[in-house]
Scaffold this motif. Structure first.
Motif, PDB file in Angstrom:
ATOM      1  N   ASN A 172      -2.167   3.508  -4.083  1.00  0.00           N
ATOM      2  CA  ASN A 172      -1.180   3.080  -3.105  1.00  0.00           C
ATOM      3  C   ASN A 172      -1.766   1.850  -2.410  1.00  0.00           C
ATOM      4  O   ASN A 172      -2.848   1.956  -1.819  1.00  0.00           O
ATOM      5  CB  ASN A 172      -0.954   4.214  -2.093  1.00  0.00           C
ATOM      6  N   PRO A 173      -1.149   0.664  -2.520  1.00  0.00           N
ATOM      7  CA  PRO A 173       0.259   0.414  -2.821  1.00  0.00           C
ATOM      8  C   PRO A 173       0.576  -0.118  -4.228  1.00  0.00           C
ATOM      9  O   PRO A 173       1.746  -0.254  -4.567  1.00  0.00           O
ATOM     10  CB  PRO A 173       0.609  -0.668  -1.806  1.00  0.00           C
ATOM     11  N   TRP A 321       5.585  -2.738  -5.423  1.00  0.00           N
ATOM     12  CA  TRP A 321       4.726  -3.767  -4.831  1.00  0.00           C
ATOM     13  C   TRP A 321       5.249  -5.123  -5.323  1.00  0.00           C
ATOM     14  O   TRP A 321       4.956  -5.558  -6.423  1.00  0.00           O
ATOM     15  CB  TRP A 321       3.296  -3.510  -5.288  1.00  0.00           C
ATOM     16  N   GLY A 349       3.158  -6.448   3.065  1.00  0.00           N
ATOM     17  CA  GLY A 349       1.929  -6.215   2.325  1.00  0.00           C
ATOM     18  C   GLY A 349       0.687  -6.488   3.140  1.00  0.00           C
ATOM     19  O   GLY A 349      -0.408  -6.053   2.768  1.00  0.00           O
ATOM     20  N   ARG A 359       6.042  -3.801   0.293  1.00  0.00           N
ATOM     21  CA  ARG A 359       6.004  -2.481  -0.346  1.00  0.00           C
ATOM     22  C   ARG A 359       7.348  -1.799  -0.120  1.00  0.00           C
ATOM     23  O   ARG A 359       7.693  -1.435   1.001  1.00  0.00           O
ATOM     24  CB  ARG A 359       4.877  -1.627   0.234  1.00  0.00           C
TER      25      ARG A 359
END
Length: 382
Positions: A172-173, A321, A349, A359
């Motif tokens: 993540n992310p 993303w 981001g 994101r």
């Protein structure tokens, strides 16, 4: 399950819907949010039924997690879903994944000792790492949505005294799922340099590539922190678990949780939902993964290449993303446009280490995803 059913979450104390202004500023409460990583989707009926049983019983006293019904559900899930054998005695209840990692680091790292992890990274990691000597390794995108680490740098840092490696699988992310080959290489390095490996696997069930639980490759000095809450959309019910094969570390973890922090009794709803999810809801998860992949593919079809945007279907998670660097728009200006013109609340981001990304949470109906796509396009067109 109709994953395209639109359910109004406003007025339910929802972090994502009712407290938008906390993340996006005053005057943003009417935006459509795509931010915090929970889903606008109802949990499986089997989970709801299990909660109704205890709800209508009407007595909510202290409970126990240390029994075969709870630990057996987790053990069997890893066996049938991931062909991974874990022992029930390895499993320890914890209130939350990030809490678990924080407690583990408290035990494993002495003052000034180094911990290595990747960037871009989940902001929850950043918060708990603030008081530690952190070594960052950047994940490099080698192709659309395909990220690689630098194993030479990892080995160099291990030689320089790194004591703990903190992994996220899927990441993540960026959504990277670590391949078995990559994990095997990492395990060998950890063995050679006596490094503890902690893996946050909370997104493991939301994946479009095979996920390998790290304890399948190494038991010594290896920990998995995870939960059913992300996969089955139950984070508000509380609860997670830690898989700790190392007896000494497991006992120290239990001591810290129960004796120092006085958290011995589990949240009953979280425990029951985990048991129901892992015992009865694999079919639901398979359907969910298809729906989420369809949502991701729709976003890619609409946005990849649109005025310089780059979008890809991630290996894992329901978080996309999206790269807007080639649009030549300043990150703060792009966020302003998304909010004021596009009327959508999408995480910058910058929160995760790259200001030229956003994101996007697609854990919702397709109708809501279309609102995000339209908001992003409008923000670019103005």
């Amino acid at each position: 399950m109709n994953f395209n059913k639109v359910i109004d979450r406003r007025g339910t104390y929802s972090t994502q819907w009712d407290y938008i202004e906390d993340r996006f500023g005053e005057g943003t409460k009417d935006l459509t949010p795509f931010s915090i990583s929970d889903m606008d989707l109802q949990s499986p009926k089997e989970i709801i039924k299990s909660l109704e049983k205890v709800l209508f019983h009407g007595i909510f006293g202290y409970s126990r997690w240390n029994h075969s019904e709870y630990k057996g559900a987790i053990k069997n899930w890893y066996l049938k879903r991931y062909k991974t054998i874990i022992e029930e005695e390895w499993i320890v209840y914890s209130p939350a994944v990030i809490y678990s990692i924080s407690i583990l680091l408290e035990e494993l790292l002495k003052d000034g000792e180094k911990i290595l992890t990747h960037t871009p990274r989940y902001d929850g990691f950043t918060k708990i790492l603030n008081n530690y000597n952190v070594v960052d390794i950047e994940l490099i995108e080698v192709f659309k949505g395909e990220y690689r680490t630098n194993f030479k740098k990892i080995e160099d840092e291990f030689k320089n005294g790194v004591k703990v490696f903190l992994l996220c699988n899927p990441e993540n992310p960026v959504g990277k799922v670590w391949s078995r080959e990559e994990l095997s290489k990492l395990v060998e390095l950890c063995k050679e340099y006596n490094v503890y490996l902690i893996s946050d696997d909370i997104h493991m069930d939301i994946a479009r590539k095979d996920v390998t639980p790290i304890v399948k490759l190494r038991e010594e000095k290896t920990v998995i922190a995870s939960s059913a809450s992300k996969s089955f959309n139950t984070p508000a019910l509380g609860g997670s678990y830690v898989i700790i094969p190392d007896k000494d570390l497991r006992e120290k973890f239990l001591y810290l949780v129960k004796e120092k922090h006085a958290l011995g009794s589990p949240m009953i709803m979280g425990m029951l939902s985990t048991m129901a999810a892992y015992n009865e809801c694999e079919y639901w998860l398979d359907d969910l993964n298809k729906h989420l992949t369809d949502n991701c593919e729709y976003v890619v079809k609409e946005l990849d290449g649109y005025k310089g945007l780059k979008a890809y279907v991630p290996n894992g998670t329901y978080l996309m993303w999206i790269d807007f660097k080639e649009t030549k728009i300043n990150p703060k200006e792009f966020q302003r446009r998304l909010i004021e013109v596009g009327k959508v609340a999408i995480m910058s981001g910058e929160t995760y280490g790259d200001p030229y990304k956003i994101r996007l949470n697609v854990g919702c109906s397709l109708e809501k995803v279309k609102i995000a796509v339209n908001g992003i396009k409008v923000a670019l067109d103005c």
